[in-house]
Design an enzyme around this catalytic site. Structure first.
Site, PDB file in Angstrom:
ATOM      1  N   HIS A 164       6.180  -5.494  12.013  1.00  0.00           N
ATOM      2  CA  HIS A 164       5.458  -3.924  11.988  1.00  0.00           C
ATOM      3  C   HIS A 164       4.840  -3.434  13.434  1.00  0.00           C
ATOM      4  CE1 HIS A 164       2.616  -0.857  10.555  1.00  0.00           C
ATOM      5  NE2 HIS A 164       3.275  -0.799   9.624  1.00  0.00           N
ATOM      6  N   ASP A 218       5.833   4.461   4.911  1.00  0.00           N
ATOM      7  CA  ASP A 218       6.782   3.470   5.506  1.00  0.00           C
ATOM      8  C   ASP A 218       6.687   2.003   4.822  1.00  0.00           C
ATOM      9  OD1 ASP A 218       3.943   3.139   6.406  1.00  0.00           O
ATOM     10  OD2 ASP A 218       4.474   2.046   8.437  1.00  0.00           O
ATOM     11  N   HIS A 219       5.818   2.045   3.772  1.00  0.00           N
ATOM     12  CA  HIS A 219       5.941   0.718   2.881  1.00  0.00           C
ATOM     13  C   HIS A 219       6.414   1.312   1.390  1.00  0.00           C
ATOM     14  CE1 HIS A 219       3.625  -1.712   5.720  1.00  0.00           C
ATOM     15  NE2 HIS A 219       3.661  -0.595   6.337  1.00  0.00           N
ATOM     16  N   HIS A 224       0.712  -1.125   0.056  1.00  0.00           N
ATOM     17  CA  HIS A 224       0.080   0.153   0.034  1.00  0.00           C
ATOM     18  C   HIS A 224       0.892   1.456  -0.148  1.00  0.00           C
ATOM     19  CE1 HIS A 224       0.940  -0.627   4.354  1.00  0.00           C
ATOM     20  NE2 HIS A 224       0.254   0.688   4.647  1.00  0.00           N
ATOM     21  N   HIS A 250       1.386   3.915   1.763  1.00  0.00           N
ATOM     22  CA  HIS A 250       1.939   4.696   2.821  1.00  0.00           C
ATOM     23  C   HIS A 250       3.418   4.547   2.864  1.00  0.00           C
ATOM     24  CE1 HIS A 250      -1.964   4.114   5.553  1.00  0.00           C
ATOM     25  NE2 HIS A 250      -1.979   5.321   5.065  1.00  0.00           N
TER      26      HIS A 250
END
Lengths: 301, 301
Positions: A268, A64-65, A60, A62
């Site tokens: 995570h 941090d990914h 996805h 966001h």
């Protein structure tokens, strides 16, 4: 099957905590899964050759990914890459990467393919002679997919003593490995099971991050060799899951248990916690074979 | 005036080599200059409080100067920032940042202002009671500006013995510091120079990266306290400068010498070289007061 954790912390990059990224090696394929900021450096630290990465899967959009991806695409170019790169991720990922290349006036010369995902149902997104990859629809604050990687069934192992004993010509060996019986010159049929051993079982890996507790993924990942499931919170912060659409460690354990996974890897973690042992303890209440992801840790199955 | 080098290498992030980012502290203002991938972590490592950064200056939109910015903007949000943030950079920077926020469905709640630059001439882009910032148009493969930071002239220092001696009332002190003469009750005029010392001289800092050798910036940075000038190549690779639009260490020294800079800091080294001493030696042939930037190094002037 080997999983190298490049980063497994949520939210912001920190000195010792990298955001999500991991490399899966399965049936001689290498896949990069998610690409938080700093992934390039983590790849170098973990001695993973850039050129071996031909497929990148982004769960996805966001930061941090995903915020490490423009840099990785640019670095591939600077290193003179010629091999093609396939990027799988939510719709919008193509615009995001191409805008950054355009602004830097630095288009890639290597073939760059985007596979934008929009389906709310699981779909096969990669299928070659070694591996099948399908999406695992997750439930997060933005459109998110997990990914299920499954080895293709392997050929049966030849029982070399048996085939020599029956004086079977070598030209039949591949057919035998493929499961065929053999008819000898005198008409005798030798069943395949007398000539082969069972192959090593096909392995599978499910990556599920980020998501709230979503038991309807269980049929999809049934019997998976290893499940990586997000565990942002401990049980005492379970009340934060609904709003943030994250899971607790125990919920990750419940998914693994119901799915009859062989192994569970947690990751995570919220950076609010000092250590991770409590995550393991809480998941282990419902699922015994649980391990903690840590940046730089390698799991082999 | 203090310059903290967060990263000073060109091209791709590496385990020990960070791309360009630095923090300038001048007259009690904090400025972040460029923001390569990994800048957040470098800020943490160098113990610079995120909240003190209110102004970010981006020279150009190549990844090694800019790919850390989406993450920084997002992290500010996650940390609950309320203070405003001003971003100065080439046209396109607003679209770039807003697209990434939109894709992550994570708009900022703190006030975020973009100041997009398009002028080919130097312009004042920030001017407050402490500091003036103006652009230094550079010549690179994409639209690029350096930045000149200049302290506002400081008030004169009160000679406390002198003012006591003349029995001057305290209410006049600020006027005296501002350079005014004083008329005593008997009509005698005391000239300001009898009551004050010269103030510390106003300092200035010029950041010039990336650029080919561009002597027409010299009048703009004349007499600068410290010049940071890119030095991508050594003299033996001078032939690469024209195509890549970078400079050699010696060319950086020539700019510093002609501009009568007090100090020169070299940086943006190509990672093809093993060490940096040769950069210093080659620049020192034409300009004596030269220092080498290194990640984590702090310069005070």
């Amino acid at each position: 099957m080997k999983v190298t954790i490049l980063g497994c912390y949520s939210a912001t990059p920190r000195t010792l905590n990298n955001p999500t990224a991991q490399v899966l090696e399965i049936n001689n394929r290498i896949f990069l899964i998610d690409c938080g900021e700093g992934t390039q450096v983590q790849l170098r630290k973990n001695k993973i050759k850039f050129n071996r990465i031909k497929h990148v899967f982004i769960s996805h959009l966001h930061g941090d990914h995903f915020f490490g991806l423009p840099g990785l695409v640019s670095t591939f170019q600077m290193l003179g890459r010629e091999t093609e790169l396939h990027i799988y991720g939510p719709k919008g990922i193509k615009e995001a990467i191409l805008l950054y290349l355009k602004l830097g006036n630095s288009y890639t010369t290597y073939p760059l393919y985007f596979h934008e995902l929009t389906s709310k149902d699981s779909e096969v997104i990669l299928d070659d002679e070694r591996v099948t990859v399908q999406t695992i629809p997750l439930s997060h604050r933005v459109y998110t997919n997990g990914f299920l990687f499954t080895e293709k069934p392997k050929e049966r192992k030849l029982d070399i003593n048996a085939v020599l004993n029956y004086e079977i010509d070598k030209c039949y060996y591949q057919n035998i490995k493929n499961g065929k019986d053999v008819t000898l010159e005198d008409g005798t049929v030798i069943s395949n099971e007398k000539l082969t051993f069972d192959p090593p079982s096909a392995k599978s890996y499910a990556f599920c991050s980020d998501t709230k507790y979503k038991p309807d993924i269980i049929p999809l990942i049934k019997g998976v060799t290893a499940l990586y499931h997000e565990a942002t919170f401990l049980d005492k912060h379970k009340h934060l899951c609904e709003h943030t659409k994250h899971s607790t460690a125990k919920q990750a354990g419940m998914i693994a248990s119901e799915a009859e996974a062989k192994n569970l890897i947690l990751g995570h973690y919220s950076t609010r916690y000092d250590g991770q042992e409590a995550f393991k303890e809480e998941a282990a209440e419902v699922f015994p074979s649980v391990a903690l992801a840590q940046d730089g840790k390698v799991f082999e199955f």
